[in-house]
Design a protein around this motif. Sequence first.
Motif, PDB file in Angstrom:
ATOM      1  N   ARG A 248       0.882  -0.789  -0.305  1.00 38.24           N
ATOM      2  CA  ARG A 248       0.171   0.195   0.092  1.00 38.24           C
ATOM      3  C   ARG A 248       0.974   0.972   0.158  1.00 38.24           C
ATOM      4  O   ARG A 248       2.370   1.222  -0.178  1.00 38.24           O
ATOM      5  CB  ARG A 248      -0.798   0.265   1.097  1.00 38.24           C
ATOM      6  N   ALA A 249       0.641   1.942  -0.079  1.00 38.13           N
ATOM      7  CA  ALA A 249       0.732   3.962  -0.520  1.00 38.13           C
ATOM      8  C   ALA A 249       1.904   3.647   0.543  1.00 38.13           C
ATOM      9  O   ALA A 249       1.147   3.761   1.935  1.00 38.13           O
ATOM     10  CB  ALA A 249      -0.528   4.750  -0.558  1.00 38.13           C
ATOM     11  N   ARG A 259       6.844   4.344  -1.497  1.00 43.77           N
ATOM     12  CA  ARG A 259       6.605   4.900  -2.671  1.00 43.77           C
ATOM     13  C   ARG A 259       5.257   5.778  -2.605  1.00 43.77           C
ATOM     14  O   ARG A 259       4.794   5.700  -1.189  1.00 43.77           O
ATOM     15  CB  ARG A 259       6.527   4.374  -4.033  1.00 43.77           C
ATOM     16  N   GLU A 260       4.703   6.544  -3.164  1.00 48.05           N
ATOM     17  CA  GLU A 260       3.659   7.606  -3.056  1.00 48.05           C
ATOM     18  C   GLU A 260       1.876   6.213  -3.325  1.00 48.05           C
ATOM     19  O   GLU A 260       1.259   6.721  -2.896  1.00 48.05           O
ATOM     20  CB  GLU A 260       3.283   8.471  -3.801  1.00 48.05           C
ATOM     21  N   GLY A 261       2.634   5.281  -3.968  1.00 45.42           N
ATOM     22  CA  GLY A 261       1.185   4.864  -4.836  1.00 45.42           C
ATOM     23  C   GLY A 261       1.670   2.790  -4.384  1.00 45.42           C
ATOM     24  O   GLY A 261       2.413   3.012  -3.845  1.00 45.42           O
ATOM     25  N   MET A 262      -0.157   2.920  -4.957  1.00 49.91           N
ATOM     26  CA  MET A 262       0.575   1.047  -4.341  1.00 49.91           C
ATOM     27  C   MET A 262       1.040   0.035  -5.519  1.00 49.91           C
ATOM     28  O   MET A 262       1.132   0.757  -6.437  1.00 49.91           O
ATOM     29  CB  MET A 262      -0.752   0.727  -4.473  1.00 49.91           C
ATOM     30  N   GLU A 357      -0.600   5.006  -9.222  1.00 54.51           N
ATOM     31  CA  GLU A 357       0.250   6.152  -8.460  1.00 54.51           C
ATOM     32  C   GLU A 357      -1.293   7.322  -8.632  1.00 54.51           C
ATOM     33  O   GLU A 357      -2.242   7.497 -10.185  1.00 54.51           O
ATOM     34  CB  GLU A 357       1.241   6.776  -8.606  1.00 54.51           C
ATOM     35  N   ASN A 366      -3.235   8.609  -1.874  1.00 53.64           N
ATOM     36  CA  ASN A 366      -3.584   8.013  -1.465  1.00 53.64           C
ATOM     37  C   ASN A 366      -4.152   7.464  -2.427  1.00 53.64           C
ATOM     38  O   ASN A 366      -5.862   7.542  -2.499  1.00 53.64           O
ATOM     39  CB  ASN A 366      -4.778   7.470   0.248  1.00 53.64           C
TER      40      ASN A 366
END
Length: 377
Positions: A248-249, A259-262, A357, A366
């Motif tokens: 997960r983010a 990281r900012e994304g999943m 992202e 998120n």
Amino acid sequence: MRIRAAILAALLWVGPAAAQSDPAEAARHAAQLLEQAAEALNGAEGARDRVRALTEIIRAYEAGLAATRDGMRKAAIREAQLTAELRAREKEVSRLLGALQTIETTSPPLLMLHPSGPLGAARAGMMLADVTPALNARAQDLAKDLEDVRTLRQLQQAAADSLAEGLAGVQKARTELSKAIADRTDLPRRFTEDPIRTAILVSSTETLEAFASGLSEIAAGEIAATNADVSALKGQIELPAQGVVLRRAGEADAAGIRREGMILGTRPRAIVTSPTAATIRYRGPLLDLGNVVILEPQPDLLFVFSGLQEVYGEPGQVIPAGSPVGLMPGASPEIGAILSTSGEGTGTDRSETLYIEVREGGRPVNPEKWFRTDKDG
């Protein structure tokens, strides 16, 4: 409607409830899903929206193949369990068969004789009357187990043919989809890409943030305004591919990188679709992210998908929800590897990773603010 029903049935079947289902029944149901997908593929030539039809067929194939994998692995495990149990009870089986054969082959007059005389014969008869039903019941249980083993083995033998046909069918559907997308000319456009400006932007930026902020520079002219609004779908948007959330983010990976994304784990060659109607703002290689697709569902909102092998569509096109935007890397595993139980429960069948992202107002947020992640893939 047939394809959507097949997809829904498959997704329900491979969910948590499937773990409690009978392996043989699960395998049969999975075979039916593959048959439905094959029938739909044969009828896709005359589909009004061929791209959408082929996309749904691929999703149906993916769901059917996933169900087949799970069903046949469960069948193989159950068959191994029954075989081990029967081997462990060989002595019991031998004694049981001996007792039943003795009772079956001994003539009634001899059964009535007893060294102790009539009283002993009567007592032995009473004991035999009590034991015989239990012996018969035990024999019936063993017969059922043996029949189950035979059934499961037959299913595993038939699975190779079903899997081969399914793998060939989904590959054919992917090939036809690529051609259908290339032939598509009916999508509206908000802008036309300038390939020189795009190349300059790609080569001059070092971060995804910098690239996203300069997307307006790749257009050959003005970008048409849009009043698209998907805010009502917040938190309920389906993930772009069938898979499981691996990270997960904000969660650190093995190297400690956050990281900012999943990160979504998918099976090889899984199809990636646009979760909403959106404008394709960019598609192609970027930085160290591999092939990237950047979608704009509404002004100041970007969905970034990276890690694809093939990408579809052209920048500037406005695509409807569910449109294919690419395929994941990898090669479909051999049938033997699919049926192997060695990787059961380890997630090794989801060997590819899709990075997702979401950027809102120029800043990462998120992805779970927008995407629904509480479903099994």
